[in-house]
Structure formats: structure tokens, C-alpha cells
Scaffold this active site. Structure first.
Site, short mmCIF file in Angstrom:
data_model
loop_
_atom_site.label_atom_id
_atom_site.label_comp_id
_atom_site.label_asym_id
_atom_site.label_seq_id
_atom_site.Cartn_x
_atom_site.Cartn_y
_atom_site.Cartn_z
N ARG A 48 -9.15 -4.21 -8.40
CA ARG A 48 -8.03 -4.00 -7.48
C ARG A 48 -6.86 -3.27 -8.12
O ARG A 48 -5.70 -3.52 -7.78
CB ARG A 48 -7.52 -5.35 -6.92
CG ARG A 48 -8.46 -6.03 -5.97
CD ARG A 48 -8.27 -5.53 -4.55
NE ARG A 48 -9.32 -6.07 -3.70
CZ ARG A 48 -9.17 -7.17 -2.96
NH1 ARG A 48 -8.03 -7.78 -2.93
NH2 ARG A 48 -10.17 -7.60 -2.24
N ARG A 52 -1.95 -2.96 -3.41
CA ARG A 52 -0.56 -3.21 -3.04
C ARG A 52 0.39 -3.42 -4.21
O ARG A 52 1.60 -3.43 -4.01
CB ARG A 52 -0.50 -4.42 -2.08
CG ARG A 52 -0.96 -4.06 -0.69
CD ARG A 52 -1.15 -5.28 0.19
NE ARG A 52 -2.29 -6.03 -0.29
CZ ARG A 52 -2.74 -7.15 0.28
NH1 ARG A 52 -2.13 -7.66 1.30
NH2 ARG A 52 -3.80 -7.76 -0.21
N ARG A 61 -0.41 4.22 2.44
CA ARG A 61 -1.17 3.42 3.40
C ARG A 61 -0.35 3.05 4.64
O ARG A 61 -0.92 2.54 5.62
CB ARG A 61 -1.66 2.12 2.72
CG ARG A 61 -3.00 2.20 1.98
CD ARG A 61 -4.20 2.27 2.92
NE ARG A 61 -4.04 1.42 4.07
CZ ARG A 61 -4.25 0.12 4.11
NH1 ARG A 61 -4.64 -0.51 3.04
NH2 ARG A 61 -4.06 -0.57 5.22
N ASP A 97 -14.15 -0.98 0.46
CA ASP A 97 -14.18 -2.43 0.60
C ASP A 97 -15.62 -2.88 0.75
O ASP A 97 -16.47 -2.10 1.19
CB ASP A 97 -13.37 -2.90 1.81
CG ASP A 97 -13.08 -4.40 1.71
OD1 ASP A 97 -12.12 -4.78 1.02
OD2 ASP A 97 -13.86 -5.19 2.27
N TYR A 172 -19.01 -13.84 4.55
CA TYR A 172 -18.09 -13.33 5.59
C TYR A 172 -18.78 -13.25 6.95
O TYR A 172 -18.19 -13.57 7.99
CB TYR A 172 -17.55 -11.95 5.20
CG TYR A 172 -16.49 -12.03 4.13
CD1 TYR A 172 -15.22 -12.52 4.43
CD2 TYR A 172 -16.74 -11.64 2.83
CE1 TYR A 172 -14.24 -12.62 3.45
CE2 TYR A 172 -15.77 -11.73 1.84
CZ TYR A 172 -14.52 -12.22 2.16
OH TYR A 172 -13.56 -12.33 1.19
#
Ligand code: CP3
Length: 365
Positions: A48, A52, A61, A97, A172
Site C-alpha cells: 500500500r 492515501r 484520486r 485491487d 469477500y
């Protein structure tokens, strides 16, 4: 957005270049460490690293949904390059992702900010599994395009491709979203093993094809993320998960690129995850790297394992921890420095840059 990959807008971070862009003939330290060959310094990258924690990421973004940004090769290229420029890490990781190939396979899902992947109709039946179709290169052509653009831009810095492993993807799809206990996933796994294996088999097909597309387009290594496998006992991992992850990693044995196999909370699973066909085993911060090497065997490299939360501690603590991990990493000839899990969004990016410099200086041979 033409030219965006070579010029930085607004709040550009200083371009530190790549770790070894002076010498383009030398095989990069990251690939050498993955292969357990001698290195000029311990290579470092961060899971990552694109995301962010970087103001330039938040800027680019703004207003663009996550899945849409993963489907735009110009954006993928720029976002992937941001941490390479800023930190001088030894490898780039493709911005994408784990649910991108599953969405390409026809599953109705979204990535919800602050939550993660949310699936509209969770998998319950064989009919649900059959609706998830195998992908072809045409379903993810934007990924192949982004990889080609990136390989051209990155020069001697390797690009890591990645995919989610069958268990983490299944979690998921069965839960419908993130879960702390994975209760629905385990209920299906124990309660209907045929359905479980059908689902994981289909996910293994998709994952293998997704990784093959990335390798064909030029990635220099691949990482299989089984982030949530640590929810299982070693016995259940071997029964329900390992065969499917083995098929993915085994299907890449002849691809000529190192295969990294990563999970969180996997202290008890490290031998099985290594046996699934990894060249490099990712280790979280709970297991010291020398202990991990003892469990995995010295014929594999290891990757890790600074606790991402240590980056919030005063610098002397960070430094002590980095040096400890470098020392423990010497138990094997192949150590790729990383965090034990992904960079948290609140992380000060300057601390990450300092960690890169420290790893390079302290490990210089
Ligand atoms: O490492 C990198 O820099 C490459 C990019 C990357 C992303 N997701 C981008 C992303 C990688 C390797 C992933 C993999 C991924 N996605 C995993 C496995 C790795 C891990 O962290 O264990 C998992 C479990 C996911 C599922 C997922 N996608 C989660 C849990 C989230 C976070 C949700 C949130 O908002 O907190 C996402 C979204 C996501 N994927 C973001 C990024 C940068 C945040 C999206 C945003 O910026 O709004």
C-alpha cells in the site's frame, strides 16, 4: 491527461529517482533478494505504498471512484509511480485491487471508501458460483496496458503484479464485505465443502489468468495476497485453501518471475504457505524473521516485517525496530524489507522515506 506520467502536478514531491537507476545493467536488488542472491543492499518497498498516505494520491484520486481509477491506465501509471519517485523504493507495485478481476468476471461489487469491497449478492449456491465466469485478457486489457506503460517508465525498477488468493477473495464474496470473524465464510467451508471447493477453484482460475496477463505484459514479480488466511488453523488451511493457492502459484512456476505469498497472522501457516509454491514468504510483525525462516526453510526468501503502527512512534523507536528487522533478516540470504501489512492512511510519508534511506544505508554491503 497526456504527459501526466512524466510531469508532476501541483504539490510534486521531489523526484528521488529509483534506487539504482545509475546502473541499468545490474539486476535490481529486489529481484536478487527474491532469488536469494547477494545484494548491494537490502531492498525495500511497502505494501500500500501507493495510497492515501500520499497527498499527491489524494489529489489525483479526488472525485474518481476506486474501481474506475483501477481501470484507467493513465491513472494507474501515475499512482503507481508516485511512491517510487517520492521514496526511492526498490520496487513498484501495480495500483489495482484484489477485487478488480472478480468484478471483471461479472460479480456486482464496489469498493466503498472507508469500508472496502462490498458485494451486492453474496455467494450462497452452486448457481452463484457458476455465474462467476473465467476472465480472458480482454476483460482486463486496461491492466495489461497499464503494466506496459509502467514497465516503459520504470526503467530498471521492477514492477510487482499481484492478485488476491482464493481464500481472501472467497471471504469477500461469501461475507458480502469485510468481516472480523469470517463466520459466514467458515460456515460455508465446513458446511458445504463441495460448494467451497467449487468457489475456490473458480477463483483460482481467475487469479491465475489475472496474474498471467500481468506477467505477459511485463511485471518482474508477483505477490499473492492471502490477507485473511490467518483466520484458519494450519490443518484447515491445508484442507480447504492450500490446494487452490498451490494451483495459482504452481501455474506460474515456469513464468520466470519470483512469486511472493503473503498473509497476516500466519505464524502457524508459514510452512504451508511456503509449500504452496512461493519463492518469497511474506511475514507479518508478530513473527521475527529468523523464527519465520526456521519454520519456512532457508530455501525461500522472506519479506517483511515492520509493524505499520511503529511508523507512528518517535524516530529512535522506528530506527531501533528497522535495525532489529535487518539483523533478523540475515538468517536467510534473501530478505526483502517491507511492513508486516499495508501502510495506514494516517502515516507520515516522510517517515517512510526515512525508513527507505535507513534500510539502504544500514544494510549496504
Ligand atoms: O500496495 C499498493 O500500493 C497497491 C495497491 C493495492 C490496493 N489494494 C489499493 C487500494 C493493493 C495491493 C490492494 C490489495 C488489497 N485490497 C488487499 C490485500 C492487501 C491487504 O491490505 O491485505 C485487500 C484485502 C483489499 C481489499 C480492500 N480494498 C480494502 C480492505 C480496502 C480499503 C478500504 C478503505 O477505504 O479503507 C480497499 C480499497 C483500496 N485498495 C484503497 C487502495 C489505495 C483505498 C481506496 C481509496 O483510496 O479510497
Amino acid at each position: 491527461m497526456a504527459g501526466m506520467t512524466t510531469t508532476m502536478p501541483g504539490n510534486a514531491a521531489p523526484d528521488r529517482g529509483t534506487a539504482h537507476d545509475q546502473d541499468t545493467t545490474e539486476e535490481p536488488a529486489f529481484l536478487r533478494a527474491c532469488r536469494r542472491q547477494p545484494v548491494p543492499h537490502t531492498p525495500v518497498w511497502f505494501m500500500r505504498q501507493a495510497g492515501r498516505s500520499l497527498p499527491e494520491y489524494r489529489e489525483i484520486r479526488a472525485g474518481i471512484p476506486m474501481l474506475e481509477s483501477c481501470r484507467r491506465p493513465d491513472l494507474v501509471t501515475e499512482i503507481t509511480l508516485q511512491p517510487v519517485r517520492r521514496h526511492g523504493v526498490d520496487a513498484a507495485i501495480l495500483f489495482s485491487d484484489i477485487v478488480v478481476p472478480v468484478a471483471a468476471a461479472g460479480v456486482d461489487l464496489d469498493i466503498v471508501p472507508g469500508t472496502g469491497p462490498v458485494v451486492a449478492e453474496p455467494v450462497r449456491t452452486h448457481a452463484d458460483v457458476e455465474r462467476i465466469r473465467q476472465i480472458t485478457v480482454d476483460d482486463v486489457s486496461y491492466v495489461a496496458e497499464a503494466v506496459r506503460l509502467l514497465v516503459a517508465e520504470l526503467g530498471n525498477t521492477p514492477l510487482i503484479g499481484f492478485a488476491g488468493a482464493p481464500f481472501t477473495l472467497a471471504s469477500y464474496l461469501v461475507e458480502g464485505g469485510p468481516s472480523r470473524t469470517h463466520a459466514k465464510t467458515k460456515a460455508l467451508m465446513y458446511g458445504d465443502p463441495d460448494l467451497w471447493h467449487a468457489l475456490c477453484g473458480r477463483l483460482a482460475d481467475i487469479t491465475l489468468e489475472f496474474l498471467r496477463v500481468q506477467v505477459a505484459a511485463g511485471v518482474g514479480a508477483v505477490q499473492l495476497f492471502d490477507s485473511w488466511a490467518g483466520a484458519l488453523s494450519a490443518a484447515d488451511y491445508r484442507t480447504y485453501v492450500q490446494p487452490h493457492s498451490t494451483r495459482v502459484l504452481g501455474g506460474l512456476a515456469d513464468a520466470g518471475v519470483p512469486r511472493i505469498h503473503f498473509g497476516v497472522g500466519t505464524a502457524e501457516l508459514l510452512p504451508a504457505m511456503a509449500q504452496a509454491g512461493a519463492d518469497v514468504v511474506g511475514v507479518d510483525w508478530r513473527t521475527p524473521l529468523d523464527v519465520a525462516t526456521g519454520r519456512i526453510g532457508a530455501d525461500k526468501a522472506v519479506q517483511g516485517n515492520l509493524d505499520p503502527c511503529v511508523l507512528f512512534a518517535p524516530w529512535p523507536v522506528v530506527e531501533t525496530e528497522v535495525r532489529r528487522i535487518l539483523a533478523e533478516g540475515r538468517a536467510t540470504p534473501g530478505h526483502v524489507f517491507n511492513l508486516g501489512h499495508g501502510v495506514l492512511p494516517e502515516t507520515d510519508p516522510d517517515v517512510l522515506t526515512r525508513v527507505v534511506d535507513l534500510v539502504h544505508q544500514a544494510s549496504a554491503r
